[in-house]
Write a protein that holds these residues in place. Structure first.
Motif, PDB file in Angstrom:
ATOM      1  N   LEU A 174      13.689 -13.559  53.716  1.00 42.00           N
ATOM      2  CA  LEU A 174      14.820 -13.921  54.561  1.00 42.00           C
ATOM      3  C   LEU A 174      15.591 -15.052  53.896  1.00 42.00           C
ATOM      4  O   LEU A 174      15.018 -16.007  53.370  1.00 42.00           O
ATOM      5  CB  LEU A 174      14.314 -14.333  55.945  1.00 42.00           C
ATOM      6  N   GLY A 175      16.918 -14.974  53.935  1.00 37.76           N
ATOM      7  CA  GLY A 175      17.765 -15.991  53.340  1.00 37.76           C
ATOM      8  C   GLY A 175      18.389 -15.551  52.038  1.00 37.76           C
ATOM      9  O   GLY A 175      19.334 -16.177  51.577  1.00 37.76           O
ATOM     10  N   GLY A 176      17.904 -14.468  51.410  1.00 40.67           N
ATOM     11  CA  GLY A 176      18.562 -13.957  50.216  1.00 40.67           C
ATOM     12  C   GLY A 176      17.727 -14.121  48.966  1.00 40.67           C
ATOM     13  O   GLY A 176      16.983 -15.085  48.798  1.00 40.67           O
ATOM     14  N   GLU A 177      17.890 -13.180  48.055  1.00 41.34           N
ATOM     15  CA  GLU A 177      17.211 -13.204  46.762  1.00 41.34           C
ATOM     16  C   GLU A 177      18.020 -12.386  45.780  1.00 41.34           C
ATOM     17  O   GLU A 177      18.822 -11.533  46.164  1.00 41.34           O
ATOM     18  CB  GLU A 177      15.801 -12.610  46.895  1.00 41.34           C
ATOM     19  N   ARG A 178      17.830 -12.703  44.491  1.00 44.87           N
ATOM     20  CA  ARG A 178      18.533 -11.939  43.463  1.00 44.87           C
ATOM     21  C   ARG A 178      17.736 -10.666  43.181  1.00 44.87           C
ATOM     22  O   ARG A 178      16.537 -10.710  42.921  1.00 44.87           O
ATOM     23  CB  ARG A 178      18.704 -12.762  42.188  1.00 44.87           C
ATOM     24  N   ARG A 179      18.453  -9.553  43.230  1.00 55.68           N
ATOM     25  CA  ARG A 179      17.808  -8.253  43.008  1.00 55.68           C
ATOM     26  C   ARG A 179      18.679  -7.413  42.096  1.00 55.68           C
ATOM     27  O   ARG A 179      19.908  -7.537  42.066  1.00 55.68           O
ATOM     28  CB  ARG A 179      17.602  -7.526  44.335  1.00 55.68           C
ATOM     29  N   ASP A 180      18.023  -6.566  41.334  1.00 52.12           N
ATOM     30  CA  ASP A 180      18.745  -5.578  40.529  1.00 52.12           C
ATOM     31  C   ASP A 180      19.027  -4.377  41.423  1.00 52.12           C
ATOM     32  O   ASP A 180      18.093  -3.749  41.934  1.00 52.12           O
ATOM     33  CB  ASP A 180      17.895  -5.154  39.330  1.00 52.12           C
ATOM     34  N   VAL A 181      20.298  -4.065  41.644  1.00 51.62           N
ATOM     35  CA  VAL A 181      20.679  -2.998  42.569  1.00 51.62           C
ATOM     36  C   VAL A 181      21.771  -2.143  41.953  1.00 51.62           C
ATOM     37  O   VAL A 181      22.423  -2.539  40.981  1.00 51.62           O
ATOM     38  CB  VAL A 181      21.188  -3.582  43.912  1.00 51.62           C
ATOM     39  N   THR A 182      21.949  -0.987  42.519  1.00 53.44           N
ATOM     40  CA  THR A 182      23.105  -0.143  42.212  1.00 53.44           C
ATOM     41  C   THR A 182      23.904  -0.001  43.492  1.00 53.44           C
ATOM     42  O   THR A 182      23.379   0.456  44.517  1.00 53.44           O
ATOM     43  CB  THR A 182      22.677   1.238  41.691  1.00 53.44           C
ATOM     44  N   MET A 183      25.159  -0.433  43.432  1.00 52.56           N
ATOM     45  CA  MET A 183      26.017  -0.443  44.615  1.00 52.56           C
ATOM     46  C   MET A 183      26.909   0.789  44.637  1.00 52.56           C
ATOM     47  O   MET A 183      27.373   1.266  43.595  1.00 52.56           O
ATOM     48  CB  MET A 183      26.890  -1.695  44.643  1.00 52.56           C
ATOM     49  N   MET A 184      27.160   1.277  45.825  1.00 50.04           N
ATOM     50  CA  MET A 184      28.090   2.398  46.019  1.00 50.04           C
ATOM     51  C   MET A 184      29.104   2.014  47.093  1.00 50.04           C
ATOM     52  O   MET A 184      28.737   1.493  48.150  1.00 50.04           O
ATOM     53  CB  MET A 184      27.355   3.668  46.466  1.00 50.04           C
TER      54      MET A 184
ATOM     55  N   THR B   1      20.083   2.935  50.812  1.00 48.45           N
ATOM     56  CA  THR B   1      20.226   2.242  52.091  1.00 48.45           C
ATOM     57  C   THR B   1      21.711   2.125  52.400  1.00 48.45           C
ATOM     58  O   THR B   1      22.462   1.539  51.612  1.00 48.45           O
ATOM     59  CB  THR B   1      19.608   0.837  52.042  1.00 48.45           C
ATOM     60  N   VAL B   2      22.139   2.695  53.513  1.00 45.63           N
ATOM     61  CA  VAL B   2      23.523   2.537  53.943  1.00 45.63           C
ATOM     62  C   VAL B   2      23.630   1.172  54.614  1.00 45.63           C
ATOM     63  O   VAL B   2      23.037   0.935  55.664  1.00 45.63           O
ATOM     64  CB  VAL B   2      23.943   3.669  54.889  1.00 45.63           C
ATOM     65  N   ASN B   3      24.402   0.301  53.973  1.00 43.88           N
ATOM     66  CA  ASN B   3      24.465  -1.084  54.424  1.00 43.88           C
ATOM     67  C   ASN B   3      25.406  -1.269  55.596  1.00 43.88           C
ATOM     68  O   ASN B   3      25.086  -1.931  56.573  1.00 43.88           O
ATOM     69  CB  ASN B   3      24.886  -1.967  53.243  1.00 43.88           C
ATOM     70  N   ARG B   4      26.600  -0.651  55.509  1.00 41.48           N
ATOM     71  CA  ARG B   4      27.555  -0.813  56.607  1.00 41.48           C
ATOM     72  C   ARG B   4      28.668   0.218  56.469  1.00 41.48           C
ATOM     73  O   ARG B   4      28.863   0.820  55.409  1.00 41.48           O
ATOM     74  CB  ARG B   4      28.154  -2.220  56.595  1.00 41.48           C
ATOM     75  N   PHE B   5      29.383   0.407  57.559  1.00 42.09           N
ATOM     76  CA  PHE B   5      30.593   1.227  57.589  1.00 42.09           C
ATOM     77  C   PHE B   5      31.773   0.284  57.780  1.00 42.09           C
ATOM     78  O   PHE B   5      31.759  -0.566  58.679  1.00 42.09           O
ATOM     79  CB  PHE B   5      30.543   2.238  58.730  1.00 42.09           C
TER      80      PHE B   5
ATOM     81  N   ALA C 114      26.808   1.278  50.393  1.00 43.74           N
ATOM     82  CA  ALA C 114      25.393   1.627  50.287  1.00 43.74           C
ATOM     83  C   ALA C 114      24.820   1.006  49.028  1.00 43.74           C
ATOM     84  O   ALA C 114      25.563   0.660  48.098  1.00 43.74           O
ATOM     85  CB  ALA C 114      25.212   3.139  50.276  1.00 43.74           C
ATOM     86  N   MET C 115      23.514   0.887  48.993  1.00 40.05           N
ATOM     87  CA  MET C 115      22.892   0.313  47.801  1.00 40.05           C
ATOM     88  C   MET C 115      21.530   0.946  47.554  1.00 40.05           C
ATOM     89  O   MET C 115      20.883   1.457  48.464  1.00 40.05           O
ATOM     90  CB  MET C 115      22.775  -1.203  47.928  1.00 40.05           C
ATOM     91  N   TRP C 116      21.134   0.853  46.279  1.00 37.58           N
ATOM     92  CA  TRP C 116      19.832   1.337  45.830  1.00 37.58           C
ATOM     93  C   TRP C 116      19.106   0.180  45.150  1.00 37.58           C
ATOM     94  O   TRP C 116      19.724  -0.599  44.414  1.00 37.58           O
ATOM     95  CB  TRP C 116      20.002   2.490  44.840  1.00 37.58           C
ATOM     96  N   GLY C 117      17.822   0.047  45.401  1.00 30.09           N
ATOM     97  CA  GLY C 117      17.041  -1.027  44.820  1.00 30.09           C
ATOM     98  C   GLY C 117      16.733  -2.139  45.792  1.00 30.09           C
ATOM     99  O   GLY C 117      16.001  -3.075  45.457  1.00 30.09           O
ATOM    100  N   ALA C 118      17.258  -2.061  46.997  1.00 25.99           N
ATOM    101  CA  ALA C 118      16.973  -3.056  48.042  1.00 25.99           C
ATOM    102  C   ALA C 118      17.213  -2.385  49.398  1.00 25.99           C
ATOM    103  O   ALA C 118      18.118  -1.547  49.527  1.00 25.99           O
ATOM    104  CB  ALA C 118      17.877  -4.284  47.890  1.00 25.99           C
ATOM    105  N   PRO C 119      16.435  -2.713  50.403  1.00 32.25           N
ATOM    106  CA  PRO C 119      15.320  -3.678  50.369  1.00 32.25           C
ATOM    107  C   PRO C 119      14.089  -3.176  49.631  1.00 32.25           C
ATOM    108  O   PRO C 119      13.186  -3.943  49.322  1.00 32.25           O
ATOM    109  CB  PRO C 119      15.017  -3.896  51.841  1.00 32.25           C
ATOM    110  N   VAL C 120      14.039  -1.855  49.349  1.00 30.41           N
ATOM    111  CA  VAL C 120      12.879  -1.304  48.649  1.00 30.41           C
ATOM    112  C   VAL C 120      13.220  -1.190  47.170  1.00 30.41           C
ATOM    113  O   VAL C 120      14.270  -0.648  46.803  1.00 30.41           O
ATOM    114  CB  VAL C 120      12.502   0.084  49.221  1.00 30.41           C
ATOM    115  N   GLU C 121      12.365  -1.704  46.306  1.00 29.62           N
ATOM    116  CA  GLU C 121      12.601  -1.622  44.869  1.00 29.62           C
ATOM    117  C   GLU C 121      12.593  -0.162  44.421  1.00 29.62           C
ATOM    118  O   GLU C 121      11.839   0.658  44.929  1.00 29.62           O
ATOM    119  CB  GLU C 121      11.536  -2.415  44.111  1.00 29.62           C
ATOM    120  N   ASP C 122      13.454   0.116  43.419  1.00 30.24           N
ATOM    121  CA  ASP C 122      13.585   1.493  42.929  1.00 30.24           C
ATOM    122  C   ASP C 122      13.859   1.416  41.437  1.00 30.24           C
ATOM    123  O   ASP C 122      14.947   1.027  41.003  1.00 30.24           O
ATOM    124  CB  ASP C 122      14.730   2.204  43.663  1.00 30.24           C
TER     125      ASP C 122
END
Length: 663
Positions: free
Chosen positions: A407-417, A457-461, A468-476
């Motif tokens: 909680l509060g944020g962390e740096r993650r490697d993600v793919t954003m859509m 993970t669909v983050n918001r509309f 949407a994003m891949w790699g968070a909250p679950v690592e991929d």
């Protein structure tokens, strides 16, 4: 509270078992359920039928071909039947049964009746039909028995009652049990002529027909062929045969079937075909000859079976384990089906098992529902605790893996859509709010399902856009591939969605998608009393900008060079251009999926030539692409840039990248 292997409270389990046993034990005695059980009888009949007759029974059909050959109006003169009987006797028929009512004197006169009576007397082996008819007059309504003319009986014919009993769904399943039923008269005549030839076991009251097969399972011979047997048949075609004569006129399955002497059988539901009444009698005869009449199981056996199944179900499901419980339930249903088949096939007994099968399924569903409600209650408590801070989707992840979310944020490697609907603002101006909402909900539902199917993970509309994003909250570890595969599937699904919208009279929609793989800050971000689980950073902004860049190149998907590098060799990609993000000096390569190898090859050659300022070679390559794909949107952008570079002359500096603000 229940976990997946938690024991159900004894009182709850007993209440479930008692309710299921009472419900399905009682339902078996209701008329609608009895009709449903009869469908099980039909299925067993179809599954076990030999589809062939084992006894010498032949049907002589009064069919369309016979009407055409004989050329006489119905009812035919009795002399025609006299000729038929003589020919059958000549061909060796043992018993001749006429499934035709002849209660009135012939229209052709007494001589016509005399001809038939003489033929009956000569044959000495004829059975004729009696029937029950409903008569309604101005003063009465009654059922009347209609017998053949007395002179036919006096000539030596036996008369048998041809009416059959219909079940509530108008299907014939019961063996007729009148003292002078048609089949009994045939058996009696056979026994009189050949004592001991066939050992017939008289079916018990309520017995059911074991059908040899569907309609036309028995051998059929056209009436006219028998009349001209010397021309169409061997001399002893009916040697030692029981020959049944009756109508075989084709008709549809409708309310007039009985009038057409066609009846529904256990095979009708599967094939749609009706069975001629004469073949019904053939099936009853076959059943009697085989001693294979089916006996319904004793009354109450279905309720007892329900009680047994419920008890076994309670024993198996007392601890809720979904897969084991499902396997046990399927096993019980399969065992009931096997028991039913064995009794039907081996013991000539029909046991209604649908109520017991349904009770097994009901026990599983009811126990599962109790466990589900308890689990939902537990999850609801967690959801209420976290709903102020994270989205419902992330709540599910927190409940399953609370240690993975900082909680509060962390740096993650993600793919954003980022996605957006092209020109949707103008569509909203044309349509009402209800239609706009319907289109958006349909689009969001399908796109979200695709993203989730590819581990996103669909983050918001955001309006008509999706983040949407891949790699968070679950690592991929394969996030880039999953994101690109989802983007391609979304665009394919969009084609189908446009067709569905057009079928509903709604305008088509088109979608643009931007993808970028990067490091971003992921976590709960927002105000002190309300957080969103989201992502921020330059890379997130780039993904959003790439979605808009699609407009310049008329592409549907754009992905950054970083994302393209991660999926290299796994998907056909076409380099589109280099773009410069606002506030940055370095260009970013952008790509789009392409499964046309020729275009990809020409595109690579065009890009290489253009960056080397080999203008003629580059123009030729881009034009080659337009020849392959006239609607291509990338080639015209580059051709215009080459034309501008040539017009500016060699002294003007040329960059092989374009600033995003200029697109």
């Amino acid at each position: 509270m229940f976990d997946r292997a938690a024991a159900l409270p004894g009182k709850v389990l007993f209440a479930i078992a008692a309710a299921v046993a009472l419900a399905f034990g009682a339902i078996g005695f209701t008329a609608p359920w009895h009709v449903l059980e009869l469908k099980g009888f039909d299925a067993l009949t179809r599954a076990t039928a030999p589809h062939a007759s084992r006894f010498p029974i032949t049907v002589v059909a009064i069919d369309e071909a016979s009407f055409a050959h004989i050329g006489k109006q119905w009812p035919w003169p009795r002399a025609v039947y006299a000729r038929l009987i003589d020919q059958l006797v000549k061909s060796g028929a043992m018993v001749i049964a006429l499934d035709i009512t002849m209660s009135e004197p012939s229209n052709a006169g007494p001589a016509d009746d005399a001809a038939l009576a003489d033929a009956i007397h000569r044959a000495g082996n004829v059975v004729v039909a009696s029937e029950r008819v409903y008569e309604e007059t101005a003063v009465s309504r009654q059922w009347l028995r209609v017998d053949p003319l007395p002179r036919f009986v006096q000539a030596g014919a036996s008369n048998g009652y041809v009416n059959v009993e219909l079940d509530p769904d108008l299907v014939v399943r019961r063996v007729p049990f009148a003292a002078d039923a048609f089949w009994k008269r045939i058996v009696g005549r056979l026994e009189a002529l050949q004592p001991g030839l066939v050992d017939v076991a008289v079916p018990p009251p309520g017995a059911m027909v074991r059908y040899a097969g569907g309609d036309h399972t028995f051998p059929y011979v056209s009436f006219y062929q028998v009349l001209e047997a010397d021309k169409y048949l061997p001399p002893d075609a009916f040697r030692d045969q029981v020959v049944l004569v009756g109508r075989d006129i084709k008709a549809n399955v409708d309310a007039r079937a009985a009038q057409a002497d066609l009846f529904a059988t256990p095979f009708t539901g599967a094939s749609g075909g009706l069975m001629p009444g004469v073949e019904l009698h053939a099936n009853v005869l076959e059943t009697a000859f085989r001693g294979a009449a089916l006996k319904p199981a004793p009354s109450g056996s279905s309720a007892a079976l329900v009680a047994l199944v419920v008890a076994l179900g309670a024993l198996v499901l007392r601890r809720w384990r979904p897969l084991l419980g499902a396997a046990a339930t399927v096993g019980m249903v399969a065992a009931l089906g096997a028991l039913d088949w064995a009794l039907f096939q081996r013991a000539n007994t029909w046991l209604p098992v649908f109520a017991a099968m349904a009770s097994a399924i009901a026990m599983y569903v009811a126990c599962g529902a109790v466990a589900y409600v308890a689990e939902r209650r537990r999850r609801g408590e967690i959801r209420r605790a976290f709903s102020l801070y994270v989205s419902p989707e992330v709540v599910d992840h927190v409940m399953a893996h609370p240690e993975r979310l900082a909680l509060g944020g962390e740096r993650r490697d993600v793919t954003m859509m980022f996605t957006d609907l092209e020109g949707f603002t103008s569509i909203t101006e044309q349509l009402g709010a209800e239609q706009v909402a319907r289109i958006l909900n349909l689009h969001f539902t399908r796109a979200t399902a695709i993203a989730k199917r590819h581990r996103g993970t669909v983050n918001r509309f955001i309006g008509d856009a999706i983040m949407a994003m891949w790699g968070a909250p679950v690592e991929d570890d394969d996030q880039a591939w999953h994101a690109c595969a989802a983007a391609v599937e979304m665009q394919r699904d969009m084609v189908q969605l446009r067709e569905e919208l057009a079928a509903r009279g709604l305008p088509p929609i088109r979608m643009r998608i931007g993808l970028h793989s990067c490091n971003a800050v992921i976590g709960n971000l927002g105000s002190s009393d309300r957080f969103d689980y989201t992502a921020i950073g330059d890379g997130v902004n780039l993904a959003a900008r790439l979605e808009g860049v699609n407009k310049a190149y008329r592409t549907g998907i754009l992905l950054s060079g970083e994302t393209a590098r991660r999926i290299a060799g796994r998907m056909g990609l076409r380099e589109v251009d280099r773009v410069i993000v606002k506030g940055k000096s370095e260009a970013v390569e952008i790509f789009t999926p392409c499964d046309d190898a020729a275009i990809c090859e020409a595109n690579a050659a065009a890009i290489a030539a253009e960056r080397a300022k080999r203008w003629d070679e580059a123009q030729a390559a881009w034009r080659r692409i337009l020849a392959l794909e006239p609607d291509d949107g990338i080639a015209p952008v580059h051709l215009a840039r080459i034309a501008a570079a040539r017009a500016a002359g060699p002294n003007v500096a040329w960059r092989d990248a374009v600033e995003l603000e200029k697109l």
